[in-house]
Design an enzyme around this catalytic site. Structure first.
Site, PDB file in Angstrom:
ATOM      1  N   ARG A  34       0.712  -1.279   0.050  1.00 12.09           N
ATOM      2  CA  ARG A  34       0.027  -0.106  -0.093  1.00 12.09           C
ATOM      3  C   ARG A  34       0.769   1.094   0.124  1.00 12.09           C
ATOM      4  O   ARG A  34       0.540   2.310   0.571  1.00 12.09           O
ATOM      5  CB  ARG A  34      -0.734  -0.051   1.259  1.00 12.09           C
ATOM      6  CG  ARG A  34      -1.809  -0.994   1.127  1.00 12.09           C
ATOM      7  CD  ARG A  34      -2.954  -0.922   0.178  1.00 12.09           C
ATOM      8  NE  ARG A  34      -3.612  -2.279   0.085  1.00 12.09           N
ATOM      9  CZ  ARG A  34      -3.280  -3.300  -0.396  1.00 12.09           C
ATOM     10  NH1 ARG A  34      -1.950  -3.490  -1.139  1.00 12.09           N
ATOM     11  NH2 ARG A  34      -4.016  -4.407  -0.449  1.00 12.09           N
TER      12      ARG A  34
ATOM     13  N   SER B 275     -10.965   0.107   3.805  1.00  7.54           N
ATOM     14  CA  SER B 275      -9.962   0.005   4.808  1.00  7.54           C
ATOM     15  C   SER B 275      -9.601   1.321   5.354  1.00  7.54           C
ATOM     16  O   SER B 275      -8.754   2.115   4.640  1.00  7.54           O
ATOM     17  CB  SER B 275      -8.983  -0.941   4.505  1.00  7.54           C
ATOM     18  OG  SER B 275      -9.428  -2.000   3.761  1.00  7.54           O
TER      19      SER B 275
ATOM     20  N   GLU C 264      -5.034   4.514   6.314  1.00  9.37           N
ATOM     21  CA  GLU C 264      -4.632   4.275   4.924  1.00  9.37           C
ATOM     22  C   GLU C 264      -5.175   5.338   3.973  1.00  9.37           C
ATOM     23  O   GLU C 264      -4.046   5.752   3.444  1.00  9.37           O
ATOM     24  CB  GLU C 264      -5.400   2.997   4.638  1.00  9.37           C
ATOM     25  CG  GLU C 264      -5.046   2.652   3.108  1.00  9.37           C
ATOM     26  CD  GLU C 264      -5.781   1.433   2.458  1.00  9.37           C
ATOM     27  OE1 GLU C 264      -5.618   0.521   2.872  1.00  9.37           O
ATOM     28  OE2 GLU C 264      -6.538   1.585   1.478  1.00  9.37           O
TER      29      GLU C 264
HETATM   30  C1  LIG Z   1     -15.476   0.651  -0.507  1.00  7.51           C
HETATM   31  C2  LIG Z   1     -14.263   0.818  -0.783  1.00  7.51           C
HETATM   32  C3  LIG Z   1     -13.240  -0.428  -0.732  1.00  7.51           C
HETATM   33  C4  LIG Z   1     -11.936  -0.252  -1.229  1.00  7.51           C
HETATM   34  N1  LIG Z   1     -11.219  -1.505  -1.345  1.00  7.51           N
HETATM   35  C5  LIG Z   1      -9.732  -1.183  -1.557  1.00  7.51           C
HETATM   36  C6  LIG Z   1      -9.206  -2.236  -1.710  1.00  7.51           C
HETATM   37  O1  LIG Z   1      -9.676  -3.578  -1.692  1.00  7.51           O
HETATM   38  N2  LIG Z   1      -7.850  -2.285  -1.911  1.00  7.51           N
HETATM   39  C7  LIG Z   1      -7.174  -1.069  -2.173  1.00  7.51           C
HETATM   40  O2  LIG Z   1      -6.184  -0.994  -2.277  1.00  7.51           O
HETATM   41  N3  LIG Z   1      -7.959  -0.044  -1.970  1.00  7.51           N
HETATM   42  C8  LIG Z   1      -9.280  -0.085  -1.790  1.00  7.51           C
HETATM   43  N4  LIG Z   1      -9.914   1.228  -1.380  1.00  7.51           N
HETATM   44  C9  LIG Z   1      -9.602   2.386  -1.606  1.00  7.51           C
HETATM   45  C10 LIG Z   1      -9.389   3.101  -2.704  1.00  7.51           C
HETATM   46  O3  LIG Z   1     -10.293   2.499  -3.641  1.00  7.51           O
HETATM   47  C11 LIG Z   1      -8.151   3.048  -3.856  1.00  7.51           C
HETATM   48  O4  LIG Z   1      -7.195   3.576  -3.076  1.00  7.51           O
HETATM   49  C12 LIG Z   1      -8.201   3.890  -4.888  1.00  7.51           C
HETATM   50  O5  LIG Z   1      -7.214   3.436  -5.847  1.00  7.51           O
HETATM   51  C13 LIG Z   1      -8.510   5.091  -5.006  1.00  7.51           C
HETATM   52  O6  LIG Z   1      -8.827   5.819  -6.399  1.00  7.51           O
HETATM   53  P1  LIG Z   1      -9.338   7.278  -6.258  1.00  7.51           P
HETATM   54  O7  LIG Z   1      -9.441   7.447  -7.591  1.00  7.51           O
HETATM   55  O8  LIG Z   1     -10.600   7.490  -5.738  1.00  7.51           O
HETATM   56  O9  LIG Z   1      -8.185   8.274  -5.681  1.00  7.51           O
HETATM   57  P2  LIG Z   1      -8.486   9.237  -4.571  1.00  7.51           P
HETATM   58  O10 LIG Z   1      -9.054   8.947  -3.560  1.00  7.51           O
HETATM   59  O11 LIG Z   1      -9.385  10.482  -5.537  1.00  7.51           O
HETATM   60  O12 LIG Z   1      -7.092   9.843  -4.566  1.00  7.51           O
HETATM   61  C14 LIG Z   1      -6.289   9.275  -3.686  1.00  7.51           C
HETATM   62  C15 LIG Z   1      -4.690   9.826  -3.840  1.00  7.51           C
HETATM   63  O13 LIG Z   1      -4.490   9.481  -5.049  1.00  7.51           O
HETATM   64  C16 LIG Z   1      -3.864  10.758  -5.723  1.00  7.51           C
HETATM   65  N5  LIG Z   1      -4.310  10.692  -7.163  1.00  7.51           N
HETATM   66  C17 LIG Z   1      -5.468  10.204  -7.703  1.00  7.51           C
HETATM   67  N6  LIG Z   1      -5.483  10.417  -8.912  1.00  7.51           N
HETATM   68  C18 LIG Z   1      -4.019  10.771  -9.260  1.00  7.51           C
HETATM   69  C19 LIG Z   1      -3.433  10.802 -10.397  1.00  7.51           C
HETATM   70  N7  LIG Z   1      -4.108  10.901 -11.759  1.00  7.51           N
HETATM   71  N8  LIG Z   1      -2.224  11.069 -10.729  1.00  7.51           N
HETATM   72  C20 LIG Z   1      -1.416  11.488  -9.385  1.00  7.51           C
HETATM   73  N9  LIG Z   1      -2.332  11.155  -8.201  1.00  7.51           N
HETATM   74  C21 LIG Z   1      -3.513  10.862  -8.108  1.00  7.51           C
HETATM   75  C22 LIG Z   1      -4.725  11.865  -5.037  1.00  7.51           C
HETATM   76  O14 LIG Z   1      -4.065  13.221  -5.203  1.00  7.51           O
HETATM   77  C23 LIG Z   1      -4.737  11.204  -3.800  1.00  7.51           C
HETATM   78  O15 LIG Z   1      -3.522  11.451  -2.838  1.00  7.51           O
HETATM   79  C24 LIG Z   1     -11.468   1.004  -1.259  1.00  7.51           C
HETATM   80  C25 LIG Z   1     -12.184   2.217  -0.952  1.00  7.51           C
HETATM   81  C26 LIG Z   1     -13.637   2.297  -0.846  1.00  7.51           C
HETATM   82  C27 LIG Z   1     -14.559   3.304  -0.621  1.00  7.51           C
END
Ligand SMILES: Cc1cc2nc3c(=O)[nH]c(=O)nc-3n(C[C@H](O)[C@H](O)[C@H](O)COP(=O)(O)OP(=O)(O)OC[C@H]3O[C@@H](n4cnc5c(N)ncnc54)[C@H](O)[C@@H]3O)c2cc1C
Length: 351
Positions: free
Chosen positions: A165, A239, A335
Site C-alpha cells: 500500500r 479500509s 490508509e
Molecule cells: C468501499 C471501498 C473499498 C476499497 N477497497 C480497496 C481495496 O480492496 N484495495 C485497495 O487497495 N484500496 C481499496 N480502497 C481504496 C481506494 O478505492 C483506492 O485507493 C483507489 O485507488 C483510490 O482511487 P481514487 O480515484 O478514488 O483516488 P482518490 O481517493 O481520489 O485519490 C487518492 C490519492 O491518489 C492521488 N491521485 C489520484 N489520481 C491521481 C493521478 N491521476 N495522478 C496522481 N495522483 C493521483 C490523489 O491526489 C490522492 O492523494 C477502497 C475504497 C472504498 C471506498
C-alpha cells in the site's frame, strides 16, 4: 476543460467530509494537464489531484486552490506475444472498467482486484491490492506529468518503488506527478490456486476447481458485496487502517493474549496482522463514536453515519488506534491520504 467554482469537497470524497474547494477543473485531454498547471501557478493557486475520492479525507478548511480531475478515460491493447498482452489505460478510466476489460478478454493478473473503487490514475499511488494481487504484480510503467520538471515523463516499475500500500507517489514524491496513463502486462494463462484464504475457502466450499479470470472476478465481487459497505449508500473510505506489519516480539505478545491470532508471514522476520482483527479484538466492532461507526461486517472500515467535521473523524481514529495500542502494543496507520490545505510554497508541495 470544464471548471466549476465553490464545490464542497464532501461531494468529491466518499467519506463525505470537507469544506469548499475554490475551483474544480476536469481536464479532458493530455494537453490540458500542463495548461491547468501553468494557469494555476501563474495565479498562485495550489493544485491537488482528485480521482474518485475513495481514498482521500478532506478537511473542514476546504481547499483554496484548484482541484484537478483527470477526466480522460480510455483503454487500449499495445502489445501481444504468445503468453501475454500489454494494456495501456488512461488515468481517468474507472479501475473496475479496466479489470472488466481484461477479464472479458480472458486475461489473468488483476481479476482479484475486481470492485476496487476509484480511477486507474490513483491505482499506483497506494499500489492497490486485494485478495492476493497488487498493482505492482502486473505494472510495467506509467506516463505522468512531472510538475517539478514541467514535462511528461515515463516512470518504470523500479522508479515507483512499490511496497505494501505504498509507492513514491504517497511517499518521497507525494504531489510531484500527475499520472496520465498506466501500462500493465496481463497473462494468457488461467489464474492458479491456491488463492487468497477467504477466496480459496469459498471455492472449496462450492467445489469449484476450474478457474478463469471471470470466475475469480464473480466470486471476489460477491465477497466484497457481503463485506464492504457501498460508498454510494454509506459514506466510507474502505479500509481505514493498513494491516499491521509487526515484529516477532509483538506477535508473541498478541499470541499470549489471543492464541488464535491471524498472522501472515511478511518476510524478513515480520508478520502481517489484519487491522480489522486487532480492532475487533478490542471489542470495537459495531461501536459508534462522534458520528462514526466501526462497520459491523468489517471492523477495518469506518462508516460516516452523521459526522460533518474532520475533528470528529480524528477523534474516532485516535480512540481506535489508542485502544489497539494499549491492548496489543501495535500502532495502526491510517490508509486514506489527507487532502490538506496548502502551507508555504503550495505549488511545490501540494498536489
Ligand atoms: C468501499 C471501498 C473499498 C476499497 N477497497 C480497496 C481495496 O480492496 N484495495 C485497495 O487497495 N484500496 C481499496 N480502497 C481504496 C481506494 O478505492 C483506492 O485507493 C483507489 O485507488 C483510490 O482511487 P481514487 O480515484 O478514488 O483516488 P482518490 O481517493 O481520489 O485519490 C487518492 C490519492 O491518489 C492521488 N491521485 C489520484 N489520481 C491521481 C493521478 N491521476 N495522478 C496522481 N495522483 C493521483 C490523489 O491526489 C490522492 O492523494 C477502497 C475504497 C472504498 C471506498
Amino acid at each position: 476543460m470544464n471548471v466549476l467554482t465553490n464545490i464542497p469537497l464532501s461531494q468529491l470524497t466518499t467519506m463525505r467530509l470537507g469544506g469548499i474547494a475554490s475551483y474544480v477543473a476536469d481536464v479532458t485531454t493530455r494537453d490540458e494537464i500542463p495548461q491547468i498547471y501553468a494557469n494555476a501557478k501563474k495565479a498562485n493557486q495550489p493544485v491537488y489531484i482528485v480521482g474518485g475520492g475513495s481514498n482521500l479525507i478532506a478537511h473542514d478548511e476546504g481547499f483554496p486552490g484548484v482541484i484537478v480531475r483527470i477526466a480522460i478515460p480510455g483503454i487500449e491493447q499495445v502489445e501481444e506475444d504468445a503468453e501475454s498482452v500489454t494494456i495501456r489505460a488512461n488515468g481517468g478510466e474507472a479501475w473496475d472498467n479496466l479489470v472488466k476489460y481484461t477479464v472479458d478478454r480472458n486475461l489473468t493478473g488483476i481479476e482479484a482486484m475486481s470492485g476496487i473503487p476509484g480511477t486507474v490514475g490513483a491505482a499506483p499511488v497506494q499500489n492497490i491490492g486485494a485478495y492476493g494481487q497488487e498493482l505492482a504484480d502486473t505494472f510495467i510503467s506509467l506516463e505522468a506529468y512531472d510538475t517539478r520538471e514541467d514535462r511528461f515523463v515515463l516512470l518504470t516499475w523500479e522508479d515507483c518503488d512499490f511496497s505494501y500500500r505504498h509507492s513514491i507517489f504517497r511517499g518521497s514524491e507525494q504531489g510531484r506527478y500527475i499520472i496520465y496513463s498506466v501500462k500493465l502486462k496481463l497473462w494468457k494463462r488461467p489464474p492458479m490456486p491456491p488463492f487468497y484464504n477467504s477466496l480459496q475457502a469459498r471455492f472449496d466450499s462450492m467445489h469449484i476447481t476450474d478457474f478463469t479470470p471471470q470466475i475469480v472476478r464473480e466470486h471476489v465481487l460477491a465477497i466484497r458485496a457481503d463485506k464492504l459497505p457501498d460508498p454510494a449508500k454509506m459514506a466510507n473510505s474502505g479500509s481505514f487502517f493498513k494491516n499491521a506489519i509487526v515484529e516477532q516480539w509483538q506477535l508473541d505478545n498478541i499470541k499470549n493474549q489471543v492464541e488464535s491470532v491471524k498472522a501472515f508471514d511478511f518476510g524478513e522476520g515480520k508478520f502481517k496482522i489484519p487491522a480489522g482483527w486487532l480492532i475487533e479484538h478490542c471489542n470495537l466492532r459495531g461501536e459508534s463514536f462522534n458520528g462514526f461507526k466501526v462497520h459491523d461486517g468489517n471492523a477495518v472500515v469506518l462508516v460516516n453515519e452523521s459526522a460533518t467535521s474532520y475533528s470528529q473523524l480524528a477523534e474516532a481514529r485516535d480512540h481506535i488506534t489508542s485502544e489497539v495500542f494499549t491492548r496489543f502494543q501495535v500502532q495502526l496507520e491510517q490508509e486514506p491520504l489527507e487532502l490538506t490545505p496548502p502551507t508555504a510554497q503550495p505549488i511545490e508541495r501540494v498536489v
